[in-house]
Design a protein around this motif. Sequence first.
Motif, PDB file in Angstrom:
ATOM      1  N   THR A   1       0.853  -1.191   0.000  1.00 40.99           N
ATOM      2  CA  THR A   1       0.000   0.000   0.000  1.00 40.99           C
ATOM      3  C   THR A   1       0.889   1.241   0.000  1.00 40.99           C
ATOM      4  O   THR A   1       1.988   1.236   0.550  1.00 40.99           O
TER       5      THR A   1
ATOM      6  N   LYS B   1      -1.320   7.809   2.423  1.00 40.74           N
ATOM      7  CA  LYS B   1      -1.150   8.506   3.698  1.00 40.74           C
ATOM      8  C   LYS B   1      -0.865   7.554   4.852  1.00 40.74           C
ATOM      9  O   LYS B   1      -0.208   7.911   5.809  1.00 40.74           O
ATOM     10  N   GLY B   2      -1.376   6.345   4.760  1.00 41.06           N
ATOM     11  CA  GLY B   2      -1.220   5.397   5.860  1.00 41.06           C
ATOM     12  C   GLY B   2       0.143   4.730   5.861  1.00 41.06           C
ATOM     13  O   GLY B   2       0.916   4.857   4.912  1.00 41.06           O
ATOM     14  N   GLU B   3       0.421   4.008   6.949  1.00 37.32           N
ATOM     15  CA  GLU B   3       1.640   3.209   7.008  1.00 37.32           C
ATOM     16  C   GLU B   3       1.593   2.158   5.909  1.00 37.32           C
ATOM     17  O   GLU B   3       0.522   1.707   5.523  1.00 37.32           O
ATOM     18  N   GLU B   4       2.760   1.766   5.414  1.00 39.89           N
ATOM     19  CA  GLU B   4       2.797   0.803   4.306  1.00 39.89           C
ATOM     20  C   GLU B   4       2.503  -0.610   4.800  1.00 39.89           C
ATOM     21  O   GLU B   4       3.084  -1.067   5.779  1.00 39.89           O
ATOM     22  N   ASP B   5       1.598  -1.280   4.138  1.00 41.01           N
ATOM     23  CA  ASP B   5       1.321  -2.689   4.396  1.00 41.01           C
ATOM     24  C   ASP B   5       1.839  -3.493   3.212  1.00 41.01           C
ATOM     25  O   ASP B   5       1.803  -3.021   2.066  1.00 41.01           O
TER      26      ASP B   5
ATOM     27  N   GLY C   1      -6.178   5.116  -5.238  1.00 44.21           N
ATOM     28  CA  GLY C   1      -7.134   5.875  -4.452  1.00 44.21           C
ATOM     29  C   GLY C   1      -6.615   7.258  -4.115  1.00 44.21           C
ATOM     30  O   GLY C   1      -5.586   7.690  -4.623  1.00 44.21           O
ATOM     31  N   VAL C   2      -7.326   7.946  -3.241  1.00 41.00           N
ATOM     32  CA  VAL C   2      -6.923   9.305  -2.851  1.00 41.00           C
ATOM     33  C   VAL C   2      -5.881   9.245  -1.735  1.00 41.00           C
ATOM     34  O   VAL C   2      -4.817   9.845  -1.833  1.00 41.00           O
ATOM     35  N   ILE C   3      -6.167   8.505  -0.681  1.00 36.01           N
ATOM     36  CA  ILE C   3      -5.180   8.374   0.392  1.00 36.01           C
ATOM     37  C   ILE C   3      -4.746   6.922   0.583  1.00 36.01           C
ATOM     38  O   ILE C   3      -3.884   6.639   1.402  1.00 36.01           O
ATOM     39  N   VAL C   4      -5.359   6.004  -0.167  1.00 39.98           N
ATOM     40  CA  VAL C   4      -4.958   4.594  -0.124  1.00 39.98           C
ATOM     41  C   VAL C   4      -4.695   4.128  -1.554  1.00 39.98           C
ATOM     42  O   VAL C   4      -5.558   4.299  -2.422  1.00 39.98           O
TER      43      VAL C   4
ATOM     44  N   VAL D   1      -3.058   0.750  -3.816  1.00 38.71           N
ATOM     45  CA  VAL D   1      -2.585  -0.638  -3.762  1.00 38.71           C
ATOM     46  C   VAL D   1      -1.811  -0.898  -5.046  1.00 38.71           C
ATOM     47  O   VAL D   1      -2.322  -0.661  -6.140  1.00 38.71           O
TER      48      VAL D   1
ATOM     49  N   ALA E   1     -10.767  13.283  10.178  1.00 37.72           N
ATOM     50  CA  ALA E   1      -9.558  12.708  10.788  1.00 37.72           C
ATOM     51  C   ALA E   1      -9.751  12.684  12.288  1.00 37.72           C
ATOM     52  O   ALA E   1     -10.349  13.580  12.860  1.00 37.72           O
TER      53      ALA E   1
ATOM     54  N   GLU F   1     -12.202   5.706   1.981  1.00 37.68           N
ATOM     55  CA  GLU F   1     -10.827   5.256   2.224  1.00 37.68           C
ATOM     56  C   GLU F   1     -10.437   5.669   3.638  1.00 37.68           C
ATOM     57  O   GLU F   1     -10.802   6.749   4.101  1.00 37.68           O
TER      58      GLU F   1
ATOM     59  N   ALA G   1      -6.971   5.674   6.207  1.00 37.21           N
ATOM     60  CA  ALA G   1      -5.526   5.444   6.346  1.00 37.21           C
ATOM     61  C   ALA G   1      -5.112   5.742   7.771  1.00 37.21           C
ATOM     62  O   ALA G   1      -5.470   6.783   8.326  1.00 37.21           O
ATOM     63  N   THR G   2      -4.356   4.831   8.364  1.00 41.73           N
ATOM     64  CA  THR G   2      -3.866   5.012   9.724  1.00 41.73           C
ATOM     65  C   THR G   2      -2.364   5.255   9.666  1.00 41.73           C
ATOM     66  O   THR G   2      -1.643   4.500   9.001  1.00 41.73           O
ATOM     67  N   PHE G   3      -1.932   6.295  10.323  1.00 36.28           N
ATOM     68  CA  PHE G   3      -0.511   6.644  10.249  1.00 36.28           C
ATOM     69  C   PHE G   3      -0.065   7.233  11.574  1.00 36.28           C
ATOM     70  O   PHE G   3      -0.877   7.661  12.390  1.00 36.28           O
TER      71      PHE G   3
ATOM     72  N   THR H   1      -5.957   8.510  12.271  1.00 36.83           N
ATOM     73  CA  THR H   1      -6.699   7.877  11.196  1.00 36.83           C
ATOM     74  C   THR H   1      -7.397   8.957  10.381  1.00 36.83           C
ATOM     75  O   THR H   1      -8.079   9.809  10.951  1.00 36.83           O
TER      76      THR H   1
ATOM     77  N   ASN I   1      -4.579   0.291   6.225  1.00 39.64           N
ATOM     78  CA  ASN I   1      -5.292   0.911   5.112  1.00 39.64           C
ATOM     79  C   ASN I   1      -6.588   0.155   4.832  1.00 39.64           C
ATOM     80  O   ASN I   1      -6.600  -1.075   4.825  1.00 39.64           O
TER      81      ASN I   1
END
Lengths: 148, 448
Positions: free
Chosen positions: A56, A59-63, A100-103, A105, A144, B346, B348-350, B358, B403
């Motif tokens: 991924t 914005k999120g941590e990478e999975d 996606g916008v913040i996600v 894959v 958020a 969507e 996203a957690t960071f 989130t 995510n």
Amino acid sequence: MTRGSDRVRSQPQVDVLFDHADRRYQPRDHLAVRYEISGLGQDQVRAVEHSVAWYTEGKGEEDLGVHHFQRITDEALIPPATMVGSFATDLPASPLSYEGVIVKVRWCVRVRIFLAAGRDFVSEHVFDVGMIPPAQRLAGRTAADAEA
Amino acid sequence: MRLPRFFEKKRGERRTGSQVWASVGEAAFYATLLLAGLVFGGLLVSGVAVPEWRINHDFLPARGVVLGKGLQRRSVADPPGVVHTTWAPIVRLRFPVEGAMRDVWSQPLTTAVTPDRETAIARLQSLPSIGAETPCWYDPDAPEIVVLKRGYNWSMWLLTLLLPGALVAFGGSGLLRAVRAWGKSEEHRAVAAGLPEKLAPMGQSPAEAPGFPGVPACDNLVNSPGTILSYRLPIESPESWALLGFGLFALVWNAVLVVLAVGAGLDLMGGRIDWLLFGLIVPFAMVGIGAVVLFIRGLVVATSVGPTQVEVSDHPLHPGRAYEVLVAQGGSGMLRTLELSFEVEEQATFRQGTDTRTERVVVWSQPIKQWRDVELSPASRFEAETMVRLPDRAMHSFHSEHNVVSWRFVVRGEPDRWPPFCRVFPVVVFPAASASPALPSVIRKAAR
């Protein structure tokens, strides 16, 4: 042949050939890859790993999810004895590539070369699974919250 | 010799070099915790557990005569210069050891030790009287050590072993994880994830649908049959969480306010007026009253609107297929509008500093139907059915550790006398490849 990024200084280079020239696959498609390693110079190779994985971005941590993984340590199958390799796998039904916008894959083929000096070199080649159109942010629909 | 690299290029072709150093740092951190746990645990075991175990297993029984009573005083300078004194009632015993009589002061009971001398004197009364015969147990290796009571203090064992146990468990599992990951690439670690990785302190990946990596399982969404269509969807109401938050805030804030008010009241009764405290209480009271009003208003709104129910003809959903959806709204009064829409969000957690945050973004929203001037009656709820068709190239539901791409039905209402409400009903969408050709998938319950 589809190539990876430009060569950086005297780094090794991995050229990857996908069996679909446009690098587009459908879920459960058969994926076949051939790669060629060059530019090793005096570096000795301990092992080569090749994998097919999704990760991924955004914005999120990478999975990371690894679908296919193989580590080759047989000296007859790694440089300098042979500079080419190949592997194949059947892709899973999911996840599909998604912008996606913040996600996001993404699917990729990674070839990782472990050098005798202790460092390793990885070459990543992105491809698409499925045909999902990119998502767009809708105005005024963001939230958020702090969790911890 | 090459220096370690701490920052590397993330994508494309790159050399990596910091993994070994990262592993060294991680392993050293967990090893330190493990070592601290072992040393701390060892000290507690040798200082508490072993002596107690020896008393119960190695000490020999005898019958002794009480010759006298007294207090044992123990003074400890901790920190240096500050002396703490404790008192414990003890007795002087005469008892036989291998044919000879010995006069020995007993060891104090750990539960009888007190910093107050008067309390210790009072506890002397509970010891056997002078001249009385009492059972005792002595150390065969050192007969000058004698006790009047045996047994285990389980609560003390639990308390003393809890912290070192936690340190050993946390440090041990972390060290095992670091050792298992030593020299391995991230792909290798991902495929070799075992028990230590599953015990990792960070979050876990959710349950996946069998054969569909990254797609969440929908077992919890299909275990409730609908009244008309096949499945009744569970509600995920953001308003409920907001209401709970308001309630907790009002409770905590007003508890603080009460403490301040009691202090101010006592001052007032004592003839003193602390103007600073009174000045603080006034704005505090205004916020507290406001929080209670908001909570009560939210509670009234939540309970006055009545329950919303959404049912769907099939589940999980597939792109390109059509489904029947039922919306039912209970309660009483008039709704100016009631709207059903279908959305993709969507999430996203960071990490941001020490916080885990989130962010959620709605990236696709399709209004399905809107009803106007809906008259609600307690006798019969409002019910309406409609059709929804998923786009042919829709992204499936996706859920990894940090995510999420989720699909949900959203019901928004605008009551005549109350603020608008929003209720969310999550669904799972599978990838199109798993579906058969696009056909309406309308399954009605036979009982309809």
